[in-house]
Write an enzyme that holds these catalytic residues in place. Structure first.
Site, PDB file in Angstrom:
ATOM      1  N   LYS A 166      -6.339  -0.506   1.666  1.00  0.00           N
ATOM      2  CA  LYS A 166      -6.258  -0.107   0.074  1.00  0.00           C
ATOM      3  C   LYS A 166      -6.423  -1.480  -0.709  1.00  0.00           C
ATOM      4  O   LYS A 166      -5.495  -2.372  -0.862  1.00  0.00           O
ATOM      5  CB  LYS A 166      -4.724   0.492  -0.002  1.00  0.00           C
ATOM      6  CG  LYS A 166      -4.862   1.095  -1.476  1.00  0.00           C
ATOM      7  CD  LYS A 166      -3.519   1.065  -2.041  1.00  0.00           C
ATOM      8  CE  LYS A 166      -3.203  -0.379  -2.772  1.00  0.00           C
ATOM      9  NZ  LYS A 166      -3.994  -0.587  -3.896  1.00  0.00           N
ATOM     10  N   SER A 214       3.061  -9.175  -4.604  1.00  0.00           N
ATOM     11  CA  SER A 214       4.424  -9.790  -5.255  1.00  0.00           C
ATOM     12  C   SER A 214       5.701  -9.441  -4.514  1.00  0.00           C
ATOM     13  O   SER A 214       5.652  -8.546  -3.691  1.00  0.00           O
ATOM     14  CB  SER A 214       4.674  -9.120  -6.630  1.00  0.00           C
ATOM     15  OG  SER A 214       4.609  -7.808  -6.540  1.00  0.00           O
ATOM     16  N   CYS A 229      -1.036 -17.457  -4.662  1.00  0.00           N
ATOM     17  CA  CYS A 229       0.096 -17.806  -3.990  1.00  0.00           C
ATOM     18  C   CYS A 229       0.276 -19.212  -3.445  1.00  0.00           C
ATOM     19  O   CYS A 229       1.422 -19.734  -3.270  1.00  0.00           O
ATOM     20  CB  CYS A 229       0.485 -16.627  -2.683  1.00  0.00           C
ATOM     21  SG  CYS A 229      -0.688 -17.342  -1.229  1.00  0.00           S
ATOM     22  N   GLU A 253       7.796 -17.178 -10.594  1.00  0.00           N
ATOM     23  CA  GLU A 253       6.406 -17.193 -10.518  1.00  0.00           C
ATOM     24  C   GLU A 253       5.677 -16.944 -11.765  1.00  0.00           C
ATOM     25  O   GLU A 253       5.893 -15.636 -12.009  1.00  0.00           O
ATOM     26  CB  GLU A 253       5.991 -16.673  -9.259  1.00  0.00           C
ATOM     27  CG  GLU A 253       4.297 -16.347  -8.918  1.00  0.00           C
ATOM     28  CD  GLU A 253       4.193 -15.705  -7.886  1.00  0.00           C
ATOM     29  OE1 GLU A 253       4.690 -14.522  -7.665  1.00  0.00           O
ATOM     30  OE2 GLU A 253       3.158 -16.103  -6.896  1.00  0.00           O
TER      31      GLU A 253
HETATM   32  P1  NAD Z   1       1.351  -6.467  -6.570  1.00  0.00           P
HETATM   33  O1  NAD Z   1       2.560  -6.460  -5.786  1.00  0.00           O
HETATM   34  O2  NAD Z   1       1.364  -6.020  -7.980  1.00  0.00           O
HETATM   35  O3  NAD Z   1       0.271  -5.402  -5.764  1.00  0.00           O
HETATM   36  C1  NAD Z   1      -0.194  -5.598  -4.407  1.00  0.00           C
HETATM   37  C2  NAD Z   1      -0.684  -4.271  -4.176  1.00  0.00           C
HETATM   38  O4  NAD Z   1       0.271  -3.301  -3.848  1.00  0.00           O
HETATM   39  C3  NAD Z   1      -1.719  -3.926  -4.878  1.00  0.00           C
HETATM   40  O5  NAD Z   1      -2.678  -3.117  -3.712  1.00  0.00           O
HETATM   41  C4  NAD Z   1      -1.265  -2.740  -5.611  1.00  0.00           C
HETATM   42  O6  NAD Z   1      -1.985  -1.518  -5.889  1.00  0.00           O
HETATM   43  C5  NAD Z   1       0.107  -2.244  -4.731  1.00  0.00           C
HETATM   44  N1  NAD Z   1       1.208  -1.980  -5.701  1.00  0.00           N
HETATM   45  C6  NAD Z   1       1.615  -2.511  -6.832  1.00  0.00           C
HETATM   46  N2  NAD Z   1       2.829  -1.996  -7.022  1.00  0.00           N
HETATM   47  C7  NAD Z   1       3.296  -0.851  -6.238  1.00  0.00           C
HETATM   48  C8  NAD Z   1       4.339  -0.390  -6.108  1.00  0.00           C
HETATM   49  N3  NAD Z   1       5.246  -0.205  -6.980  1.00  0.00           N
HETATM   50  N4  NAD Z   1       4.352   0.721  -5.112  1.00  0.00           N
HETATM   51  C9  NAD Z   1       3.457   0.542  -3.896  1.00  0.00           C
HETATM   52  N5  NAD Z   1       2.208  -0.091  -4.086  1.00  0.00           N
HETATM   53  C10 NAD Z   1       2.251  -1.048  -5.257  1.00  0.00           C
HETATM   54  O7  NAD Z   1       0.678  -7.932  -6.348  1.00  0.00           O
HETATM   55  P2  NAD Z   1      -0.697  -8.376  -7.096  1.00  0.00           P
HETATM   56  O8  NAD Z   1      -0.326  -8.667  -8.648  1.00  0.00           O
HETATM   57  O9  NAD Z   1      -1.773  -7.443  -6.820  1.00  0.00           O
HETATM   58  O10 NAD Z   1      -0.888  -9.818  -6.501  1.00  0.00           O
HETATM   59  C11 NAD Z   1      -0.370 -10.996  -6.949  1.00  0.00           C
HETATM   60  C12 NAD Z   1       0.940 -11.351  -6.221  1.00  0.00           C
HETATM   61  O11 NAD Z   1       0.499 -11.587  -4.766  1.00  0.00           O
HETATM   62  C13 NAD Z   1       1.553 -12.702  -6.533  1.00  0.00           C
HETATM   63  O12 NAD Z   1       3.053 -12.609  -6.292  1.00  0.00           O
HETATM   64  C14 NAD Z   1       1.073 -13.713  -5.320  1.00  0.00           C
HETATM   65  O13 NAD Z   1       2.203 -14.949  -5.023  1.00  0.00           O
HETATM   66  C15 NAD Z   1       1.168 -12.568  -4.196  1.00  0.00           C
HETATM   67  N6  NAD Z   1       0.230 -13.224  -3.014  1.00  0.00           N
HETATM   68  C16 NAD Z   1       1.005 -13.936  -1.880  1.00  0.00           C
HETATM   69  C17 NAD Z   1       0.114 -14.325  -1.083  1.00  0.00           C
HETATM   70  C18 NAD Z   1       0.785 -14.792   0.221  1.00  0.00           C
HETATM   71  O14 NAD Z   1      -0.060 -14.979   1.383  1.00  0.00           O
HETATM   72  N7  NAD Z   1       2.090 -15.012   0.209  1.00  0.00           N
HETATM   73  C19 NAD Z   1      -1.452 -14.155  -1.042  1.00  0.00           C
HETATM   74  C20 NAD Z   1      -1.864 -13.627  -2.202  1.00  0.00           C
HETATM   75  C21 NAD Z   1      -1.193 -13.237  -3.243  1.00  0.00           C
END
Ligand code: NAD
Length: 495
Positions: A182, A235, A290, A395
């Site tokens: 997804k 996140s 990240c 962050e």
């Molecule tokens: P996000 O948490 O908003 O979304 C991540 C995924 O979850 C997406 O596919 C989204 O559609 C889904 N999602 C969002 N809200 C949801 C909910 N309430 N219920 C179920 N699914 C949901 O994150 P983002 O904004 O896409 O990505 C940025 C974040 O990812 C930052 O915090 C970054 O640090 C982190 N990140 C971490 C790493 C790592 O390896 N630690 C790598 C890349 C990004």
């Protein structure tokens, strides 16, 4: 330099890829917008519960045939996928720039890192081997084999739309599992392209599926009894929900969450070589990583060193060329969209309110080329930040550097440990003792020594600690192989 040709010429109508077929979703449709130009480049569906259920059913159906396919035959599909990705390397990279905003060089780097995971997973015949011991008692042998488990869900973030699902997908299918990816609905196009190439590479129907969407699809995966495990990158607040839910339903889980990464500058750091590393660490991908640098800590009480170092950093950052990433002269692209920019601007305002000194104000947008300013910011630098300020603690996920001071290495490490995240940290020093002490004591998953905040190669785990990671095993390399397999121990008597 001229802007490169865009590979997406007309608005793409994205479909789900289920059981080897491209299926139109019944769900509502959203626009995918190129953040630099403001133009709609695709329509993505927000799929329904029935659609995720259909994908799980197809993956479950495909599982037995795929798990009984030999590891070598599975590896051959991955070799073909790698070759196809190489053939489409430039197209895949330009798509990422169009859907996400990062510069073409950053996209090419992302494509390369993604392909490397496919390459590593082709080693599955040896990576998946178990071990054995003859005569654990006279005439009795014992051995361990690794077996695939079933169907896995892979949920990607927006910031590395191509690479992140590839931290998991190649290892999952190499070990004989089936997957449902997804992608982030903000930039889902490169995952569609990967599925097209996987189809061409010969993965049987149902092994590699893609279902677009949001919460409904994610909770459909979490609730489904036939999903064996989840790999989530995103996140921390969403990751925590996923981790807890997987605990309740006894699913395997990897959650890689948010970050607040510190970079330490010791008084003996090589200034000339350090500053370029800081620029890519803090402002690469417009800070949406990240593994972005967030807090820069200048260690020591030498005011003259502090002043000259900070002035050089500000001067270099002020010259970064911001614009549309398909222009090869551009060094930093836009944020993913206007709302993400607004969020960063709110952090900048909070920094000012809390008394930090704004040295470089990225809100005064200056870009190369004639594009709407909707999602653009320029590099921003604060001095006099403390770890308890909102900008020093949370962050920001944008091109904002927060400069702090610490009297010595211990105080700097304490600052890092006062933060709830533990993704990465780096130190710049010529002193071996400080370097050793730092890597030994610091509680983060990825450590840099005389190198900025950088990502581990595909044959090392993508680590993380504290609120940056929940789980036991990580994505990439051997740990991913262990995550996607169960160990079975067999004891056999020789009559
Ligand atoms: P996000 O948490 O908003 O979304 C991540 C995924 O979850 C997406 O596919 C989204 O559609 C889904 N999602 C969002 N809200 C949801 C909910 N309430 N219920 C179920 N699914 C949901 O994150 P983002 O904004 O896409 O990505 C940025 C974040 O990812 C930052 O915090 C970054 O640090 C982190 N990140 C971490 C790493 C790592 O390896 N630690 C790598 C890349 C990004």
């Amino acid at each position: 330099m001229a802007t490169l040709e865009e590979p997406i010429k007309e608005v793409l109508e994205l479909k789900n890829y289920i059981n080897g077929e491209w299926v139109k979703s019944e769900g509502e449709v959203r626009d995918v917008v190129n953040p630099a130009t403001g133009k709609v480049i695709a329509k993505v569906p927000i799929s329904t519960k029935d659609e995720i259920n259909a994908a799980v059913e197809a993956a479950k159906e495909a599982f037995w045939d795929w798990r009984t396919t030999t590891p070598l035959a599975r590896a051959r599909c991955l070799f073909r996928l790698k070759e196809l990705m190489e053939e489409h390397f430039e197209e895949l990279s330009r798509i990422q720039t169009m859907e996400h905003g990062k510069t073409i060089d950053e996209s090419r780097g992302e494509t390369r890192r993604g392909i490397e995971n496919v390459e590593v997973a082709t080693g599955i015949p040896s990576l998946m081997m178990g071990y054995s011991l003859e005569d654990i008692a006279t005439g009795i042998d014992e051995y361990l084999i690794r077996q695939p488990i079933g169907v896995f869900g892979i949920i990607g973030p927006f910031n590395f739309p191509f690479m992140v699902p590839l931290w998991f997908a190649p290892y999952a299918v190499a070990t004989g599992n089936c997957i449902i990816v997804k992608p982030s609905s903000e930039d889902p196009i490169s995952q569609v392209k990967i599925a097209e190439l996987a189809e061409e590479a010969g993965f049987p129907p149902g092994v590699w599926n893609v279902v677009h969407g949001g919460r409904t699809v994610v909770s459909g995966m979490l609730d489904h009894p036939d999903i064996a495990g989840i790999c989530f990158v995103g996140s921390t607040p969403v990751g925590r929900i996923i981790y807890e839910r997987c605990g309740e339903t006894c699913k395997r889980v990897i959650v890689q969450g948010g970050a607040k990464n510190f970079v330490l500058i010791m008084p003996d750091a090589n200034v000339e070589r350090t500053i370029p590393s800081l620029m890519t660490s803090f402002f690469g991908n417009a800070g949406q990583r990240c593994l972005a640098g967030a807090n820069l800590v200048i260690v020591g009480e030498d005011d003259a060193f502090y002043r000259s170092f900070v002035d050089a950093v500000v001067d270099t950052a002020s010259k970064i060329r911001v614009g549309y990433g398909l222009d090869e002269a551009v060094q930093m692209g836009p944020l993913r969209d206007g709302s993400k920019k607004e969020r960063v601007v709110e952090y900048i305002e909070s920094g000012i309110e809390e008394g930090a000194k704004l040295r470089l104000d990225g809100r005064k947008v200056k870009i190369v080329g004639d594009y709407p300013h909707t999602a653009f910011l320029n590099p921003t630098i604060f001095e006099d930040v403390t770890p308890d300020m909102k900008i020093g603690k949370e962050e920001i996920f944008g091109p904002v550097m927060c400069i702090m001071r610490a009297k010595d290495l211990d105080e700097a490490i304490d600052m890092i440990h006062s933060n709830p995240f533990g993704n990465a940290a780096s130190i710049f020093t010529s002193n071996g003792k400080w370097a050793r002490e730092f890597q030994y004591k610091v509680k983060v998953g990825n450590v840099g020594i005389n190198i900025g905040i950088v990502a581990p190669m595909a044959f090392f785990p993508f680590s993380g600690m504290k609120d940056s990671f929940y789980g036991v095993l990580h994505g990439q390399g051997r740990e991913a192989i262990r995550f996607f397999t169960e160990s079975k121990v067999v004891i056999q008597r020789w009559f």
